[in-house]
Write an enzyme that holds these catalytic residues in place. Structure first.
Site, PDB file in Angstrom:
ATOM      1  CG  HIS A 172     -20.515 114.027 -15.689  1.00 43.57           C
ATOM      2  ND1 HIS A 172     -20.859 115.343 -15.482  1.00 43.57           N
ATOM      3  CD2 HIS A 172     -20.743 113.385 -14.515  1.00 43.57           C
ATOM      4  CE1 HIS A 172     -21.260 115.496 -14.243  1.00 43.57           C
ATOM      5  NE2 HIS A 172     -21.211 114.330 -13.624  1.00 43.57           N
TER       6      HIS A 172
HETATM    7  P1  AMP Z   1     -21.823 114.122 -10.472  1.00 37.54           P
HETATM    8  O1  AMP Z   1     -21.595 115.539 -10.896  1.00 37.54           O
HETATM    9  O2  AMP Z   1     -22.558 113.995  -9.179  1.00 37.54           O
HETATM   10  O3  AMP Z   1     -22.459 113.276 -11.551  1.00 37.54           O
HETATM   11  O4  AMP Z   1     -20.413 113.458 -10.192  1.00 37.54           O
HETATM   12  C1  AMP Z   1     -19.214 114.046 -10.615  1.00 37.54           C
HETATM   13  C2  AMP Z   1     -18.124 113.002 -10.604  1.00 37.54           C
HETATM   14  O5  AMP Z   1     -16.925 113.646 -11.000  1.00 37.54           O
HETATM   15  C3  AMP Z   1     -17.855 112.375  -9.234  1.00 37.54           C
HETATM   16  O6  AMP Z   1     -17.888 110.970  -9.384  1.00 37.54           O
HETATM   17  C4  AMP Z   1     -16.462 112.874  -8.851  1.00 37.54           C
HETATM   18  O7  AMP Z   1     -15.722 111.891  -8.166  1.00 37.54           O
HETATM   19  C5  AMP Z   1     -15.850 113.202 -10.187  1.00 37.54           C
HETATM   20  N1  AMP Z   1     -14.902 114.306 -10.179  1.00 37.54           N
HETATM   21  C6  AMP Z   1     -14.924 115.417  -9.422  1.00 37.54           C
HETATM   22  N2  AMP Z   1     -13.942 116.253  -9.783  1.00 37.54           N
HETATM   23  C7  AMP Z   1     -13.276 115.654 -10.808  1.00 37.54           C
HETATM   24  C8  AMP Z   1     -12.188 116.026 -11.616  1.00 37.54           C
HETATM   25  N3  AMP Z   1     -11.583 117.198 -11.456  1.00 37.54           N
HETATM   26  N4  AMP Z   1     -11.771 115.158 -12.568  1.00 37.54           N
HETATM   27  C9  AMP Z   1     -12.385 113.968 -12.746  1.00 37.54           C
HETATM   28  N5  AMP Z   1     -13.433 113.561 -12.014  1.00 37.54           N
HETATM   29  C10 AMP Z   1     -13.883 114.404 -11.060  1.00 37.54           C
END
Ligand code: AMP
Ligand code: ZN
Length: 254
Positions: free
Chosen positions: A172
């Site tokens: 992502h």
């Molecule tokens: P990272 O894996 O560190 O790049 O960040 C993951 C991102 O996903 C963070 O900014 C979270 O706030 C976000 N996040 C966590 N769970 C969810 C979810 N179920 N749906 C959408 N965003 C999410």
């Protein structure tokens, strides 16, 4: 409480079936989510509810399996798989085409915070290969479009990039405004993950992939999360998160 009875934890959304299991260590297994704090993250609240329920009944509460995967094996239902659920949810989607979908980050760390995800299942940056170059480039183009169509694009700066060691599965790309004006930004890890080299610019990642056919993350990336708090605009050292949030107001008045 009887074996087989269902516990409906949190708004009846998450049925748990009570099973009896020997657990001499007192450990309930599974892994903790490293980033989000309990108050901001419902998934952690669910974890807390589960632990509380388990303690109260002195039994182990095991989530109902949704297929082959279990919670402890980081399969379906594990918190780290949450993006896969969100990307399929029309309420979270803000853009989609045949290659990617853009969703709103569920715990935004700034006024604007989106995630660009490929439909193709790519678990992590480690799985990226030269053949993904076009896709990664497209993700960047879509990210740029998101910024262009933002009503505050003229007053806010944006950055697009990847966390060196993401906590969530499925590649992502973060698209995030640089105000960091959000109640979900709560701790040093959050701050440093977006303002140090832990945040890999999308363009840099693309170049690395194009040149080497894969992405390598520098050793010791996790140490970057422990760096002292420093304002990303004026480079001033700030002692605490509340002081930093107050300081940011001077750079990004509402
Ligand atoms: P990272 O894996 O560190 O790049 O960040 C993951 C991102 O996903 C963070 O900014 C979270 O706030 C976000 N996040 C966590 N769970 C969810 C979810 N179920 N749906 C959408 N965003 C999410
Ligand atoms: Zn400053």
């Amino acid at each position: 409480m009887k074996p087989g009875q269902q516990l409906h934890v949190v708004n009846q959304l998450y049925p748990y079936t009570v099973q009896f299991k020997e657990d001499p260590t007192g450990s309930h297994g599974g892994s903790k989510r490293p980033r989000e704090s309990a108050s901001e993250d419902r998934e952690n609240q669910r974890e807390a509810q589960k632990t509380k329920a388990a303690k109260q009944t002195e039994k182990v509460s095991v989530p109902v399996s949704h297929g082959d995967a279990t919670n402890t094996s980081e399969g379906v239902g594990h918190w780290s798989q949450g993006l896969k659920t969100s990307m399929q949810d029309p309420k979270m989607q803000v853009y989609k085409d045949d290659k990617v979908v853009v969703i709103k980050d569920k715990y935004p760390k700034a006024r604007y915070h989106w995630l660009v995800l490929p439909w193709q299942s790519i678990p992590s940056l480690k799985a990226l290969r030269e053949e993904h170059c076009d896709l990664v480039k497209h993700m960047q183009q879509v990210a740029d479009q998101m910024v262009e169509q933002c009503p505050d694009a003229s007053s806010l700066r944006f950055r697009t990039g990847y966390h060196a060691i993401p906590s969530m599965s499925h590649v992502h790309l973060h698209v995030i405004s640089q105000d960091f004006d959000s109640p979900c930004l709560k701790n040093k890890k959050h701050w440093n993950s977006f303002t140090t080299d832990y945040f890999i610019e999308s363009h840099d990642l693309f170049q690395m992939l194009e040149a080497n056919g894969r992405v390598t993350v520098k050793e010791g990336a996790s140490e970057l999360l422990k760096l002292p708090l420093r304002c990303h605009v004026c480079r001033k050292d700030i002692p605490t998160i509340p002081a930093l949030k107050e300081h940011l107001k001077s750079h990004f008045p509402r």
